[in-house]
Design an enzyme around this catalytic site. Sequence first.
Site, PDB file in Angstrom:
ATOM      1  N   THR A  34       0.857  -1.190   0.000  1.00  0.00           N
ATOM      2  CA  THR A  34       0.000   0.000   0.000  1.00  0.00           C
ATOM      3  C   THR A  34       0.893   1.239   0.000  1.00  0.00           C
ATOM      4  O   THR A  34       1.751   1.387   0.865  1.00  0.00           O
ATOM      5  CB  THR A  34      -0.928  -0.037   1.229  1.00  0.00           C
ATOM      6  OG1 THR A  34      -1.881  -1.082   1.022  1.00  0.00           O
ATOM      7  CG2 THR A  34      -1.656   1.287   1.435  1.00  0.00           C
ATOM      8  N   GLN A 107      -3.795  -7.669  -6.442  1.00  0.00           N
ATOM      9  CA  GLN A 107      -4.284  -8.148  -5.146  1.00  0.00           C
ATOM     10  C   GLN A 107      -5.687  -7.616  -4.870  1.00  0.00           C
ATOM     11  O   GLN A 107      -5.928  -6.401  -4.865  1.00  0.00           O
ATOM     12  CB  GLN A 107      -3.343  -7.741  -4.017  1.00  0.00           C
ATOM     13  CG  GLN A 107      -3.630  -8.576  -2.764  1.00  0.00           C
ATOM     14  CD  GLN A 107      -2.950  -8.065  -1.526  1.00  0.00           C
ATOM     15  OE1 GLN A 107      -3.014  -6.877  -1.229  1.00  0.00           O
ATOM     16  NE2 GLN A 107      -2.322  -8.945  -0.779  1.00  0.00           N
ATOM     17  N   ASN A 186      -3.613 -10.133   7.107  1.00  0.00           N
ATOM     18  CA  ASN A 186      -3.410  -8.820   7.735  1.00  0.00           C
ATOM     19  C   ASN A 186      -4.636  -8.163   8.355  1.00  0.00           C
ATOM     20  O   ASN A 186      -4.735  -6.935   8.415  1.00  0.00           O
ATOM     21  CB  ASN A 186      -2.734  -7.866   6.743  1.00  0.00           C
ATOM     22  CG  ASN A 186      -1.376  -8.401   6.304  1.00  0.00           C
ATOM     23  OD1 ASN A 186      -0.899  -9.392   6.851  1.00  0.00           O
ATOM     24  ND2 ASN A 186      -0.756  -7.764   5.327  1.00  0.00           N
ATOM     25  N   TYR A 188      -7.845  -8.006   7.465  1.00  0.00           N
ATOM     26  CA  TYR A 188      -8.930  -7.428   6.653  1.00  0.00           C
ATOM     27  C   TYR A 188     -10.118  -8.403   6.588  1.00  0.00           C
ATOM     28  O   TYR A 188     -10.141  -9.401   7.316  1.00  0.00           O
ATOM     29  CB  TYR A 188      -8.385  -7.014   5.285  1.00  0.00           C
ATOM     30  CG  TYR A 188      -7.321  -5.945   5.450  1.00  0.00           C
ATOM     31  CD1 TYR A 188      -7.667  -4.679   5.925  1.00  0.00           C
ATOM     32  CD2 TYR A 188      -5.977  -6.218   5.230  1.00  0.00           C
ATOM     33  CE1 TYR A 188      -6.692  -3.698   6.152  1.00  0.00           C
ATOM     34  CE2 TYR A 188      -4.996  -5.247   5.448  1.00  0.00           C
ATOM     35  CZ  TYR A 188      -5.369  -3.988   5.903  1.00  0.00           C
ATOM     36  OH  TYR A 188      -4.416  -3.027   6.141  1.00  0.00           O
ATOM     37  N   ARG A 235      -3.167 -15.057  -0.201  1.00  0.00           N
ATOM     38  CA  ARG A 235      -2.216 -14.592   0.811  1.00  0.00           C
ATOM     39  C   ARG A 235      -2.800 -14.748   2.212  1.00  0.00           C
ATOM     40  O   ARG A 235      -3.930 -14.336   2.476  1.00  0.00           O
ATOM     41  CB  ARG A 235      -1.862 -13.125   0.581  1.00  0.00           C
ATOM     42  CG  ARG A 235      -0.665 -12.676   1.429  1.00  0.00           C
ATOM     43  CD  ARG A 235      -0.226 -11.276   1.086  1.00  0.00           C
ATOM     44  NE  ARG A 235       1.207 -11.133   1.278  1.00  0.00           N
ATOM     45  CZ  ARG A 235       1.795 -10.079   1.848  1.00  0.00           C
ATOM     46  NH1 ARG A 235       1.074  -9.069   2.277  1.00  0.00           N
ATOM     47  NH2 ARG A 235       3.097 -10.032   1.968  1.00  0.00           N
ATOM     48  N   ASN A 243      -3.683  -4.828  12.737  1.00  0.00           N
ATOM     49  CA  ASN A 243      -5.125  -4.563  12.683  1.00  0.00           C
ATOM     50  C   ASN A 243      -5.905  -5.294  13.774  1.00  0.00           C
ATOM     51  O   ASN A 243      -7.068  -5.646  13.590  1.00  0.00           O
ATOM     52  CB  ASN A 243      -5.690  -4.875  11.291  1.00  0.00           C
ATOM     53  CG  ASN A 243      -5.279  -3.823  10.272  1.00  0.00           C
ATOM     54  OD1 ASN A 243      -5.211  -2.642  10.598  1.00  0.00           O
ATOM     55  ND2 ASN A 243      -4.997  -4.251   9.046  1.00  0.00           N
ATOM     56  N   GLY A 322       9.359  -6.440   0.458  1.00  0.00           N
ATOM     57  CA  GLY A 322       8.590  -5.216   0.585  1.00  0.00           C
ATOM     58  C   GLY A 322       9.490  -4.004   0.662  1.00  0.00           C
ATOM     59  O   GLY A 322       9.801  -3.349  -0.334  1.00  0.00           O
TER      60      GLY A 322
HETATM   61  C1  8OZ Z   1       0.065  -1.029   5.692  1.00  0.00           C
HETATM   62  C2  8OZ Z   1      -0.685   0.117   5.627  1.00  0.00           C
HETATM   63  C3  8OZ Z   1      -1.895   0.109   4.981  1.00  0.00           C
HETATM   64  C4  8OZ Z   1      -2.352  -1.064   4.397  1.00  0.00           C
HETATM   65  C5  8OZ Z   1      -1.745  -4.810   4.338  1.00  0.00           C
HETATM   66  C6  8OZ Z   1      -2.856  -3.443   2.741  1.00  0.00           C
HETATM   67  O1  8OZ Z   1      -1.190  -4.926   5.436  1.00  0.00           O
HETATM   68  C7  8OZ Z   1      -2.099  -3.467   3.810  1.00  0.00           C
HETATM   69  C8  8OZ Z   1      -1.599  -2.225   4.456  1.00  0.00           C
HETATM   70  C9  8OZ Z   1      -0.374  -2.200   5.107  1.00  0.00           C
HETATM   71  O2  8OZ Z   1      -2.035  -5.787   3.674  1.00  0.00           O
END
Ligand code: 8OZ
Length: 367
Positions: A34, A107, A186, A188, A235, A243, A322
Amino acid sequence: MGTKPGMKTDIDLFTPLELGPLQLANRIVLAPLTRNRAGEGNVPQAINVEYYRQRASGGLLISEASQISPQGVGYPSTPGIHSDAQVAGWKKITDAVHAEGGRIFLQLWHVGRISHPSLQPDGELPVAPSAIEPAGETATYEGMQAFVTPRALEINEISPIVSQYRQAAHNANAAGFDGVEIHAANGYLIDQFLRDGTNYRTDEYGGSLKNRVRFLIEIVKAVTAELGSERVGVRLSPENGFNDIKDGQPQETFNFIVERLNEFKLAYLHVVEGDMVTGERNLDYNQFRSAFQGIYIANNRYDFERATEALKTDAADLVSFGQLYIANPDLPERFAKGAKLNVPDPDTFYGGGEHGYTDYPSLEEGS
Ligand code: 8OZ
């Protein structure tokens, strides 16, 4: 010479690899990153074309996370793959990467509860499997703001989201991508369904492990039906606490998920090993690697030495980078020559313009 069984002494980061129908030039992968530099309407723009073009010598590029719908948005200036303008914007990127001989996957992303009403259509609440507020604050166009308690999805809202993943995969194909990666990592939306810390549902999408995995499996079915399974990767991040995601039994949870994914002949499994923020690593990743019957991409804080070691000990088939790739657009060439690496600047990771994005020098340009 005493090489251990299972050692792959003849393989290194520059050994080509067949990934489904694709021939990858090397084992170096651009991790999905990102960067918050999409244009108006979350449409990829000219500087994004230049950024990906500069990095096209990696064996495979994975795009930054891209929203499947307006509801999937969680951060300012992140690209989508649901509007015609977004597809047209991405097409310029895939054309540029292909012109350089590169390969690129998109992605697919829905952030679920990792959003804010100010980023949602009509200022609505973000959605999640259950109404559980994440701890902490999130980036919005108005600066950092506290997370809110999301609204739990009604059961009849789930299959339309699965269809949006399929439509987004269709759009990715129209935009010229070689394949897609389903972002189930991550913290989400998909990860929120997978974990017992964020999924308190009592219907068929919650409770047992089988039920918590159902949403991911429905998405994998829909997306592989659209593109063919050899063009779809997944992934996962089994122990990443980013998060505010939690699971009581991550090794068991993810062993089960990997077994379920074997039902599809996916292009690859991409694993964030350990915690993204602290680097702590407690799970046995060899269990996931050996259980998965396909190409395994290792990620999280690898450098040249660790990546080479991972390939030689058969702990991975590909390695994604990364921060090193952010700072070194010609990372494969630098690795090949043992050249000095540019140092990444965290202040320019998220948002801004060309500085810290497309102005890291190549070896030729000098530093
Ligand atoms: C860091 C900041 C904002 C988004 C992820 C899409 O961790 C992200 C993300 C990482 O997969």
